[in-house]
Design a protein around this motif. Structure first.
Motif, PDB file in Angstrom:
ATOM      1  N   MET A  41     -33.088  -0.604  -6.040  1.00 27.76           N
ATOM      2  CA  MET A  41     -33.579  -0.496  -4.642  1.00 27.76           C
ATOM      3  C   MET A  41     -35.002  -1.142  -4.373  1.00 27.76           C
ATOM      4  SD  MET A  41     -31.646   3.145  -3.522  1.00 27.76           S
ATOM      5  CE  MET A  41     -33.282   3.962  -3.468  1.00 27.76           C
ATOM      6  N   LEU A  42     -35.789  -0.703  -5.385  1.00 27.56           N
ATOM      7  CA  LEU A  42     -37.216  -1.249  -5.540  1.00 27.56           C
ATOM      8  C   LEU A  42     -37.121  -2.793  -5.638  1.00 27.56           C
ATOM      9  CD1 LEU A  42     -40.193  -0.287  -5.575  1.00 27.56           C
ATOM     10  CD2 LEU A  42     -40.021  -0.464  -7.991  1.00 27.56           C
ATOM     11  N   LEU A  43     -36.427  -3.183  -6.219  1.00 26.46           N
ATOM     12  CA  LEU A  43     -36.474  -4.702  -6.406  1.00 26.46           C
ATOM     13  C   LEU A  43     -35.836  -5.327  -5.077  1.00 26.46           C
ATOM     14  CD1 LEU A  43     -35.470  -5.400 -10.159  1.00 26.46           C
ATOM     15  CD2 LEU A  43     -37.769  -5.986  -9.166  1.00 26.46           C
ATOM     16  N   PHE A  44     -34.801  -4.865  -4.288  1.00 23.42           N
ATOM     17  CA  PHE A  44     -34.437  -5.466  -3.171  1.00 23.42           C
ATOM     18  C   PHE A  44     -35.335  -5.479  -2.119  1.00 23.42           C
ATOM     19  CE2 PHE A  44     -29.921  -4.606  -4.805  1.00 23.42           C
ATOM     20  CZ  PHE A  44     -29.683  -6.007  -5.246  1.00 23.42           C
ATOM     21  N   ILE A  45     -36.066  -4.461  -2.120  1.00 26.13           N
ATOM     22  CA  ILE A  45     -37.264  -4.070  -1.173  1.00 26.13           C
ATOM     23  C   ILE A  45     -38.300  -5.206  -1.376  1.00 26.13           C
ATOM     24  CG2 ILE A  45     -39.177  -2.594  -0.237  1.00 26.13           C
ATOM     25  CD1 ILE A  45     -37.110  -0.420  -0.825  1.00 26.13           C
ATOM     26  N   THR A  67     -42.980 -20.981  -5.487  1.00 28.13           N
ATOM     27  CA  THR A  67     -43.456 -20.459  -4.453  1.00 28.13           C
ATOM     28  C   THR A  67     -42.824 -19.102  -4.482  1.00 28.13           C
ATOM     29  OG1 THR A  67     -41.420 -21.211  -3.361  1.00 28.13           O
ATOM     30  CG2 THR A  67     -43.405 -22.938  -3.421  1.00 28.13           C
ATOM     31  N   LEU A  68     -43.423 -18.334  -3.168  1.00 29.51           N
ATOM     32  CA  LEU A  68     -42.774 -17.249  -2.860  1.00 29.51           C
ATOM     33  C   LEU A  68     -41.335 -17.058  -2.635  1.00 29.51           C
ATOM     34  CD1 LEU A  68     -45.585 -15.878  -0.414  1.00 29.51           C
ATOM     35  CD2 LEU A  68     -44.937 -15.280  -2.835  1.00 29.51           C
ATOM     36  N   TRP A  69     -40.628 -18.285  -2.237  1.00 35.58           N
ATOM     37  CA  TRP A  69     -39.254 -18.105  -2.087  1.00 35.58           C
ATOM     38  C   TRP A  69     -38.570 -17.918  -3.329  1.00 35.58           C
ATOM     39  CZ3 TRP A  69     -37.660 -17.071   2.213  1.00 35.58           C
ATOM     40  CH2 TRP A  69     -38.399 -17.435   3.325  1.00 35.58           C
ATOM     41  N   THR A  76     -34.562 -10.553  -6.114  1.00 30.50           N
ATOM     42  CA  THR A  76     -32.953 -10.309  -5.765  1.00 30.50           C
ATOM     43  C   THR A  76     -32.007 -10.529  -6.966  1.00 30.50           C
ATOM     44  OG1 THR A  76     -33.502 -11.389  -3.517  1.00 30.50           O
ATOM     45  CG2 THR A  76     -30.998 -11.170  -4.128  1.00 30.50           C
ATOM     46  N   LEU A  77     -32.353 -11.362  -7.795  1.00 29.82           N
ATOM     47  CA  LEU A  77     -31.476 -11.405  -8.935  1.00 29.82           C
ATOM     48  C   LEU A  77     -31.534 -10.187  -9.953  1.00 29.82           C
ATOM     49  CD1 LEU A  77     -29.451 -13.959  -9.820  1.00 29.82           C
ATOM     50  CD2 LEU A  77     -31.278 -14.352 -11.513  1.00 29.82           C
ATOM     51  N   ALA A  82     -29.841  -4.953 -12.055  1.00 33.26           N
ATOM     52  CA  ALA A  82     -30.159  -3.444 -12.361  1.00 33.26           C
ATOM     53  C   ALA A  82     -28.818  -2.754 -11.685  1.00 33.26           C
ATOM     54  CB  ALA A  82     -31.598  -3.136 -11.743  1.00 33.26           C
ATOM     55  N   ALA A  83     -28.322  -3.227 -10.418  1.00 32.65           N
ATOM     56  CA  ALA A  83     -27.468  -2.357  -9.731  1.00 32.65           C
ATOM     57  C   ALA A  83     -26.180  -2.648 -10.549  1.00 32.65           C
ATOM     58  CB  ALA A  83     -27.137  -2.968  -8.259  1.00 32.65           C
TER      59      ALA A  83
END
Length: 107
Positions: A41-45, A67-69, A76-77, A82-83
């Motif tokens: 959840m933290l990584l998705f945020i 870049t930030l993208w 996200t990956l 982790a999920a």
């Protein structure tokens, strides 16, 4: 100058700090079975925040530099990994226990 990417070492430091610090806190503060769901959840945020910042400062998407993208995609990956590796039964058990601790809650 506003759209110039950070130096590669600065981006690596930023990426390391945004990933390592919450991970260490999650490991130290949560039960072992809840670390991966919480980290997911933290990584998705973090991915969402990174994408919003990249969009707000108009970072070029087709750049040869990091870049930030790229970081939003990496967050996200890692969140997906982790999920997948986490056990959702442990997170469900945690929320059931929290609901049982509340005096006015219903099952």
């Amino acid at each position: 100058m506003r759209n110039a990417p950070l130096q590669p070492y600065g981006m690596l430091l930023l990426f390391g700090a945004l990933t390592a610090l919450p991970t260490i806190l999650a490991i130290r503060l949560l039960e072992p079975g809840l670390v991966l769901p919480a980290l997911s959840m933290l990584l998705f945020i973090q991915a969402a925040i990174t994408a919003i910042v990249a969009c707000a400062i108009h970072v070029q998407r087709n750049s040869t530099h990091i870049t930030l993208w790229d970081f939003a995609g990496a967050f996200t990956l890692m969140g997906c990994a982790a999920a997948i590796l986490g056990e959702p039964d442990q997170a469900a058990l945690f929320f059931e226990e929290q609901a049982a601790l509340r005096p006015g809650s219903r099952p």
